[in-house]
Design a protein around this motif. Structure first.
Motif, mmCIF file in Angstrom:
data_model
loop_
_atom_site.group_PDB
_atom_site.id
_atom_site.type_symbol
_atom_site.label_atom_id
_atom_site.label_comp_id
_atom_site.label_asym_id
_atom_site.label_seq_id
_atom_site.Cartn_x
_atom_site.Cartn_y
_atom_site.Cartn_z
ATOM 1 N N PRO A 1 0.820 -1.228 0.000
ATOM 2 C CA PRO A 1 0.000 0.000 0.000
ATOM 3 C C PRO A 1 0.849 1.271 0.000
ATOM 4 N N THR A 2 1.949 1.252 0.761
ATOM 5 C CA THR A 2 2.821 2.427 0.809
ATOM 6 C C THR A 2 3.496 2.669 -0.532
ATOM 7 N N LEU A 3 3.945 1.600 -1.178
ATOM 8 C CA LEU A 3 4.611 1.740 -2.474
ATOM 9 C C LEU A 3 3.643 2.281 -3.522
ATOM 10 N N ILE A 4 2.396 1.821 -3.474
ATOM 11 C CA ILE A 4 1.387 2.338 -4.403
ATOM 12 C C ILE A 4 1.126 3.816 -4.115
ATOM 13 N N LYS A 5 1.047 4.166 -2.846
ATOM 14 C CA LYS A 5 0.862 5.574 -2.477
ATOM 15 C C LYS A 5 2.014 6.425 -2.982
ATOM 16 N N ASN A 6 3.242 5.913 -2.844
ATOM 17 C CA ASN A 6 4.419 6.665 -3.282
ATOM 18 C C ASN A 6 4.453 6.862 -4.795
ATOM 19 N N SER A 7 3.762 5.968 -5.531
ATOM 20 C CA SER A 7 3.759 6.100 -6.988
ATOM 21 C C SER A 7 2.780 7.170 -7.478
ATOM 22 N N GLY A 8 1.927 7.662 -6.563
ATOM 23 C CA GLY A 8 1.049 8.762 -6.952
ATOM 24 C C GLY A 8 -0.375 8.681 -6.450
ATOM 25 N N ALA A 9 -0.845 7.505 -6.012
ATOM 26 C CA ALA A 9 -2.209 7.384 -5.486
ATOM 27 C C ALA A 9 -2.257 7.950 -4.063
ATOM 28 N N THR A 10 -3.408 8.491 -3.662
ATOM 29 C CA THR A 10 -3.502 9.103 -2.333
ATOM 30 C C THR A 10 -4.676 8.608 -1.499
ATOM 31 N N ASP A 11 -5.855 8.469 -2.099
ATOM 32 C CA ASP A 11 -7.046 8.074 -1.343
ATOM 33 C C ASP A 11 -6.945 6.610 -0.916
ATOM 34 N N PRO A 12 -7.266 6.265 0.359
ATOM 35 C CA PRO A 12 -7.181 4.875 0.799
ATOM 36 C C PRO A 12 -8.006 3.908 -0.045
ATOM 37 N N SER B 1 -4.252 -2.127 -5.104
ATOM 38 C CA SER B 1 -3.519 -3.237 -4.482
ATOM 39 C C SER B 1 -4.159 -4.579 -4.794
ATOM 40 N N MET B 2 -5.414 -4.560 -5.226
ATOM 41 C CA MET B 2 -6.105 -5.798 -5.578
ATOM 42 C C MET B 2 -5.506 -6.425 -6.840
ATOM 43 N N LEU B 3 -5.022 -5.604 -7.769
ATOM 44 C CA LEU B 3 -4.599 -6.101 -9.072
ATOM 45 C C LEU B 3 -3.417 -7.072 -9.002
ATOM 46 N N PRO B 4 -2.331 -6.762 -8.278
ATOM 47 C CA PRO B 4 -1.229 -7.719 -8.208
ATOM 48 C C PRO B 4 -1.647 -9.065 -7.616
ATOM 49 N N TYR B 5 -2.501 -9.023 -6.617
ATOM 50 C CA TYR B 5 -2.920 -10.267 -5.967
ATOM 51 C C TYR B 5 -3.848 -11.085 -6.863
ATOM 52 N N ALA B 6 -4.700 -10.404 -7.620
ATOM 53 C CA ALA B 6 -5.583 -11.117 -8.544
ATOM 54 C C ALA B 6 -4.762 -11.858 -9.595
ATOM 55 N N ALA C 1 12.081 -7.601 -11.274
ATOM 56 C CA ALA C 1 10.905 -6.733 -11.185
ATOM 57 C C ALA C 1 11.007 -5.756 -10.008
ATOM 58 N N TRP C 2 11.597 -6.194 -8.881
ATOM 59 C CA TRP C 2 11.811 -5.272 -7.759
ATOM 60 C C TRP C 2 12.668 -4.094 -8.199
ATOM 61 N N LEU C 3 13.717 -4.382 -8.985
ATOM 62 C CA LEU C 3 14.609 -3.314 -9.438
ATOM 63 C C LEU C 3 13.889 -2.364 -10.386
ATOM 64 N N VAL C 4 13.027 -2.915 -11.230
ATOM 65 C CA VAL C 4 12.226 -2.069 -12.120
ATOM 66 C C VAL C 4 11.324 -1.146 -11.292
ATOM 67 N N VAL D 1 3.110 5.556 -12.203
ATOM 68 C CA VAL D 1 2.091 4.663 -11.650
ATOM 69 C C VAL D 1 1.930 3.401 -12.500
ATOM 70 N N LEU D 2 1.868 3.545 -13.823
ATOM 71 C CA LEU D 2 1.624 2.396 -14.687
ATOM 72 C C LEU D 2 2.767 1.383 -14.618
ATOM 73 N N ILE D 3 3.996 1.846 -14.842
ATOM 74 C CA ILE D 3 5.133 0.916 -14.832
ATOM 75 C C ILE D 3 5.353 0.347 -13.437
ATOM 76 N N ALA D 4 5.203 1.195 -12.423
ATOM 77 C CA ALA D 4 5.372 0.708 -11.048
ATOM 78 C C ALA D 4 4.349 -0.373 -10.725
ATOM 79 N N MET D 5 3.110 -0.189 -11.146
ATOM 80 C CA MET D 5 2.080 -1.190 -10.883
ATOM 81 C C MET D 5 2.348 -2.489 -11.629
ATOM 82 N N ILE D 6 2.844 -2.386 -12.882
ATOM 83 C CA ILE D 6 3.195 -3.601 -13.626
ATOM 84 C C ILE D 6 4.326 -4.335 -12.905
#
Length: 437
Positions: free
Chosen positions: A276-287, A294-299, A332-335, A343-348
């Protein structure tokens, strides 16, 4: 009746279809229940990652305090895991797993009353003590019901509880924190701990109602079906090299497994506690937005896990089904570090990381269960899981500390990448003739 394939008794049917039918019957009875237990367990373990989005601000906790509190869970886990698994082996899974679940539900809900760092540390330590028996207990329990050639898929199905907890927990946690903040004067993170503890009580009741300790206790199987499974298990155990309780502590291969799992678990809890913190750092703000993302990687991880486990069982190849995802996940961690603000590349990248980390963890458990049985399995599985999970303490603490010092998560993510790669390479030191079956 003619003989069953792989079962040394000419009195039972040898039809491969019949054998598959029996194990499908077992799977439909056991795996959905165990899967749901793990979903609620993992949710209660890592929902602190979502609570962090509000909790640190409200309680004035630093990243170091959070990292230590998130990780200290595993000290309690480490201390009680081996005794818990030995107790389960002696008294049975049904009562023991139900006891585990009720205890951790109460403690997880109590996290809502935390106001100081010391209280946070104590409740997280107690939660680790309470939950110590579930995961290794279920892995041991599956060895009572499935021979090694069927176990990879079953472990993977059980462990899809991790990504499914992310699929469910992300949006639900985000919604609770977004919508419940201020209700009856409680913060959103307080409601989070309370509401997400309640399903554990429900599942504990279900365990008491539907779980059988052993094949011999399963009245929903016919006598021939119980004999089929029992003889498959007996034949499988003749191929393992360690059976005694002492072997579970002294076999050098057990300690190699500890090392491998230590490095893999660093990556697992890096995802669980900091996604959640990494996603927030990529640009998302609202919980709520963070929860949905955060659902997408797990799905994706659910699908990848099942595909890889089927391939592993079909080919009876274990090592490269672990090493290859580990190395891909490290890249992928390094990417994710390089493109952390995109946001897009970080989420991928984070999606690939999550898939690879969860695949390596689920496939890993085919290794110790292939070389251990009986009392050795009870002790050895618990030793591997408890020692390996010490990384769950060191990893979050280090990432929190280094984030405070550098005001960046970059070094922490590079350590996660290195850890995943080291674990993958260590797998190649396991003799393939012991585990590729």
């Amino acid at each position: 009746m003619s003989s069953i394939k792989g079962v040394a008794n000419p009195g039972l049917t040898g039809s491969q279809t019949e054998e598959a039918r029996v194990y499908a019957k077992v799977t439909w009875r056991l795996i959905p229940l165990l899967f749901m237990c793990y979903v609620v367990a993992y949710l209660d373990r890592v929902n602190v990652g979502f609570a962090k989005l509000q909790m640190l601000r409200d309680l004035q906790f630093s990243e170091t305090v959070y990292g230590l509190g998130a990780g200290i869970f595993f000290i309690g886990y480490f201390l009680f895991e081996v005794p818990s698994n030995i107790i389960l082996h002696k008294v049975g899974a049904r009562v023991w797993i139900a006891r585990v679940m009720v205890t951790w539900a109460i403690i997880s809900a109590a996290t809502m009353f935390v106001t100081t760092p010391t209280m946070f540390y104590l409740v997280r330590f107690a939660l680790g003590l309470a939950e110590a028996g579930l995961f290794p207990g279920v892995i041991l329990y599956l060895t009572y019901w499935y021979p090694s050639q069927r176990r990879s898929k079953m472990i993977a199905l059980f462990m899809t509880g991790i990504p499914v907890a992310g699929v469910i927990g992300g949006p639900v946690s985000g919604w609770i924190m977004h919508s419940m903040a201020g209700v009856y004067g409680w913060a959103g993170w307080q409601w989070l701990f309370l509401i997400e503890a309640l399903p554990s009580i429900v599942m504990a009741i279900a365990v008491l109602a539907f779980l059988d300790d052993r094949v011999s206790d399963a009245r929903w199987l016919s006598e021939d079906e119980r004999k089929l499974i029992a003889r498959d298990i007996a034949q499988d155990q003749t191929q393992t090299q360690s059976h005694s309780l002492r072997d579970g502590f002294t076999n050098p291969r057990v300690w190699l497994m500890c090392g491998i799992y230590f490095f893999f678990a660093v990556g697992l809890y890096g995802v669980g506690f900091f996604l959640p913190t990494l996603i927030k750092n990529s640009g998302a703000t609202d919980p709520l937005t963070i929860g949905m993302l955060s659902m997408l990687p797990y799905a994706a991880a659910v699908i990848v896990m099942i595909v890889v486990s089927r391939s592993s069982d079909a080919r009876r190849e274990r090592r490269w089904h672990i090493t290859a995802p580990a190395l891909i996940g490290a890249i992928a961690w390094l990417v994710a570090v390089v493109f952390k603000h995109d946001v897009l590349i970080a989420m991928i990248a984070l999606t690939v990381v999550t898939c690879c980390v969860i695949v390596t963890i689920s496939q890993f458990w085919c290794l110790p269960t292939a070389i251990l049985s009986g009392a050795a399995a009870a002790a050895g599985i618990a030793v591997v899981n408890s020692v390996g999970n010490l990384s769950g303490f060191l990893g979050p603490f280090f990432i929190g500390w280094i984030s405070d010092k550098t005001h960046s998560t970059d070094i922490g993510l590079i350590v996660l990448a290195a850890s995943l790669a080291i674990g993958g390479l260590l797998v190649l030191r396991v003799r393939k003739d012991l585990v590729n079956r």
